[in-house]
Motif scaffolding. Sequence first.
Motif, PDB file in Angstrom:
ATOM      1  N   GLU A  36     124.315  62.057 -32.523  1.00 39.31           N
ATOM      2  CA  GLU A  36     122.990  61.487 -32.720  1.00 39.31           C
ATOM      3  C   GLU A  36     121.938  62.570 -32.920  1.00 39.31           C
ATOM      4  O   GLU A  36     121.034  62.447 -33.749  1.00 39.31           O
ATOM      5  N   GLN A  37     122.058  63.684 -32.148  1.00 37.92           N
ATOM      6  CA  GLN A  37     121.062  64.739 -32.226  1.00 37.92           C
ATOM      7  C   GLN A  37     121.608  66.024 -32.856  1.00 37.92           C
ATOM      8  O   GLN A  37     120.925  67.047 -32.860  1.00 37.92           O
ATOM      9  N   ASP A  38     122.813  65.993 -33.347  1.00 44.68           N
ATOM     10  CA  ASP A  38     123.451  67.202 -33.874  1.00 44.68           C
ATOM     11  C   ASP A  38     123.719  67.063 -35.366  1.00 44.68           C
ATOM     12  O   ASP A  38     124.658  66.381 -35.788  1.00 44.68           O
ATOM     13  N   LYS A  39     122.877  67.724 -36.165  1.00 44.62           N
ATOM     14  CA  LYS A  39     123.048  67.720 -37.618  1.00 44.62           C
ATOM     15  C   LYS A  39     123.316  69.148 -38.084  1.00 44.62           C
ATOM     16  O   LYS A  39     122.718  70.103 -37.582  1.00 44.62           O
ATOM     17  N   VAL A  40     124.227  69.289 -39.039  1.00 42.38           N
ATOM     18  CA  VAL A  40     124.602  70.597 -39.558  1.00 42.38           C
ATOM     19  C   VAL A  40     123.543  71.056 -40.560  1.00 42.38           C
ATOM     20  O   VAL A  40     123.399  70.476 -41.641  1.00 42.38           O
ATOM     21  N   ASP A  41     122.788  72.094 -40.207  1.00 40.78           N
ATOM     22  CA  ASP A  41     121.761  72.621 -41.105  1.00 40.78           C
ATOM     23  C   ASP A  41     122.312  73.713 -42.015  1.00 40.78           C
ATOM     24  O   ASP A  41     121.839  73.894 -43.142  1.00 40.78           O
ATOM     25  N   GLN A  42     123.318  74.446 -41.522  1.00 42.98           N
ATOM     26  CA  GLN A  42     123.858  75.549 -42.311  1.00 42.98           C
ATOM     27  C   GLN A  42     125.307  75.800 -41.901  1.00 42.98           C
ATOM     28  O   GLN A  42     125.675  75.666 -40.730  1.00 42.98           O
ATOM     29  N   ILE A  43     126.144  76.150 -42.877  1.00 45.71           N
ATOM     30  CA  ILE A  43     127.542  76.496 -42.622  1.00 45.71           C
ATOM     31  C   ILE A  43     127.755  77.940 -43.042  1.00 45.71           C
ATOM     32  O   ILE A  43     127.477  78.310 -44.194  1.00 45.71           O
ATOM     33  N   ARG A  44     128.235  78.749 -42.116  1.00 43.79           N
ATOM     34  CA  ARG A  44     128.470  80.158 -42.391  1.00 43.79           C
ATOM     35  C   ARG A  44     129.962  80.491 -42.289  1.00 43.79           C
ATOM     36  O   ARG A  44     130.644  80.010 -41.391  1.00 43.79           O
TER      37      ARG A  44
END
Length: 859
Positions: free
Chosen positions: A265-273
């Motif tokens: 609910e509160q965890d969205k992927v902003d960047q993948i490294r």
Amino acid sequence: MKKAVIGILAHVDAGKTTLSESLLYLSGTIRKKGRVDHGDTFLDYNVQEKERGITIFSKQARFQWDDCIYTLVDTPGHVDFSSEMERVLQVLDYAVLVINGLDGVQAHSETIVKLLHHYQIPYIIFINKMDLSHHTKEKLMKDLQEHLHSGCVDISVSKEEWMENAAMCEDALMEEYIETNMLSATSLQDAFSKQKWIPCFFGSALKMQGVEEMLQGLTALIKEKTYPTSFGARVFKITHDEKGNRLSHVKITGGSLKVKTKLKEQDKVDQIRIYSGNRFQVVEEVQAGDICCLQGPKTLYAGEGLGIEKEGEAPLLTSYMRYRMLFPKGSDVHKILLQLKELAQEDPQLHVSYNERFEEIYVQLMGEIQIEVLKYQMKERFECEVDFDEGSVMYKETIESPVVGVGHFEPLRHYAEVHLLLEPLPSGSGIQFVNDCFKELGENWQKLIMTHLQEKEHIGVLSGYPLCDMRIRLIGGRAHQKHTEGGDFREATYRAVRQGLKCAKSILLEPYYQFRIEVPSEYVSRTIYDIEQNGGTFTMDSNEYDMSILQGKAPVSKMRNYASTLLSYTKGKGRMRVALKDYEPVLNQEEILTEIGYDSEKDMENPTGSIFCSHGAGFYVPWNEVKDYMHVKTEYSKQEEKKIHVSISKEKTSFKGEDEELEAIFKKTYGEKKEKRILSNKETYEKAVHKETVYKPMEQCVLIDGYNVIHASKDLSLLAQTNLDGARSQLVHMVCNYQGYKKGEVILVFDAYNMEEYTERIYKQDNIYIVYTKKAQTADAYIESATHKLANQYRVTVVTSDGLEQLITSAQGAYRISSRQFLQDLQSLQKKGLENVHTMQKKHRTYLLEDIRKYEEKE
């Protein structure tokens, strides 16, 4: 292209980081090989790692070889950072275990192999530093097969030879080899993935010898893996970058993951490294089999499963030392606590706890180096200088036999009752939870109880330390259709565990080191004495280059600071390596419990009794009366206890029915003969024990190097400088008292070496024999000869601090006591007032003592 995540694992200083550099250089990923001693390696880029020359944090790099894309993970080798290494194991496909060719198998190497088998990770072995090793390949292979895996196969020999050796590791391989005289690549891959055989490669990572052969061999054994199409991922590590961004390191185990995906609910992927060393590449999507870092999620934690992936297992390696944090006066304790909890997200094994009453913070750590690293992290990241006290050992508790625990929680308008069966398990089993409730209780309530059992670290009733080596089995319970709520079963479950522990006989356990000590021969007597005084046991495996090697186990509480002591008295020549072996019963339980001072009845957060209801009000029932009040009157508990006893006896003895069947066959074949009756294993054991007690134990004979003891005593040594005869007389008097208490024959030998015109003298004084050796004969030579003659008729003990003499007499079957330990025994007897308690008893004669007595009669 095949994908594989491989980990490089090893004991500290085995050359694991150097091997990683060689692999990256060989594959063309880096242009120049770095060196640990130069501080310029590709993966050890942390400041602390460069200063200390060891790997502290696991890092990854990517490279390609032939048809395989590798993600290489370099892990810490030092014991203090074992938890970091174990977290990585949960995402590995394969592993490379590096063994130091100079030292062979170390204690931590055995621990790593146990973990690899536990997590079912196929692995190969690379024996490094062969350019410097004085060991032969044959000797090292024998060491690997004896201590790590019987299926270790040397690949450096001819193809026909290693294939034949590999075929002997599994029946299926043997059948194929007999039929075709060859082994197919598929068969070798299948057996390798099941850990049936372990390929072993020899070489030198620093000089690039054998590295390419190892990489080719590993690539040939890797199978292309098929992943599920549905999304799944495993979180194995949490870190923070230079800007303070929280990074979640995950392995994708199914489907794919794209940027902007919502994991929670509160965890969205902003960047993948995608990291390789300290550099990273930002991508929009990752596929199954890849390892990546996610920026954005705030609540993910190490070990968490995402999507179709299950929750990770509880780690097998845990901290065994607890430290209280020390910080300057006026510090904001709550702020420091928050900072520590941020570090605990990166290393969950810190187990940060806070005592509100005394405003004290506690952490669990594995050693001195980890303490220094944590202090550096607090100063570098939070500008907070902290320190730690000396620490205390983390004990654990288990139970001796199965017991049923009952918990009841019934204040007004609440109701729950839980019945649990607590069973002891073998050492190293941890805590297991099993549901055997069946239909006695609603399935939703059963799941809730199992959740409550697993959500908390249960503590024992002796010391308040965590439980281990136990199975907790749900066997019954009851809920109310109207008044039961979820929290009621939490209370009843916790109370059932505590009540069962109070009914059982609990055992306090302490951590034990598995150690390897290398010490010059002249100091071996001191080392042996220290090990025995600290409650340890050991074996002396070999003596090479005037260095004695002692391996064994000892309590952590006694030996945790011994490495510095060893360096001190050996003048830097001694070396000690340790690894946590397991937990074993403490030697002085009552003394330790008194020191801990835990009272389970005063622990209000973990009550042992239950709450029942009467006349509209709840009342407290002590643990020893709970079973008289319980509502679920099931016979399951008694029947199950019997079943448990049967299953335990099955491990130790055969079933009675099997014995009766064998006895019936025997009678039918040979007739009724009581003396020929087939005994059960228990009867056979009792008979063997009884038979052993029939034999009279061998009498003791003590051989004492007189001058060695005199020089080991401060008082006697000082007296000998002015009056040697007086020192000898004083020692004779002390030894006579010793014999009177200990019994047996005592021979006190004085060295006549370098004395002119001196003949051998043997005479009896009071209850001991005194020997002055002949000209040009040392006391060591006399004792060696006497030991050889007496060993078959006496239990010989030699008192000397001469390292070489101890080894020689030990080889002849004699026990050994250092002069220092002998003097302490004498002092102990004097304190107890036991001088002249016993008189000399008549002993059986031997040839040596016969000569002594004849000489005495002539005199």
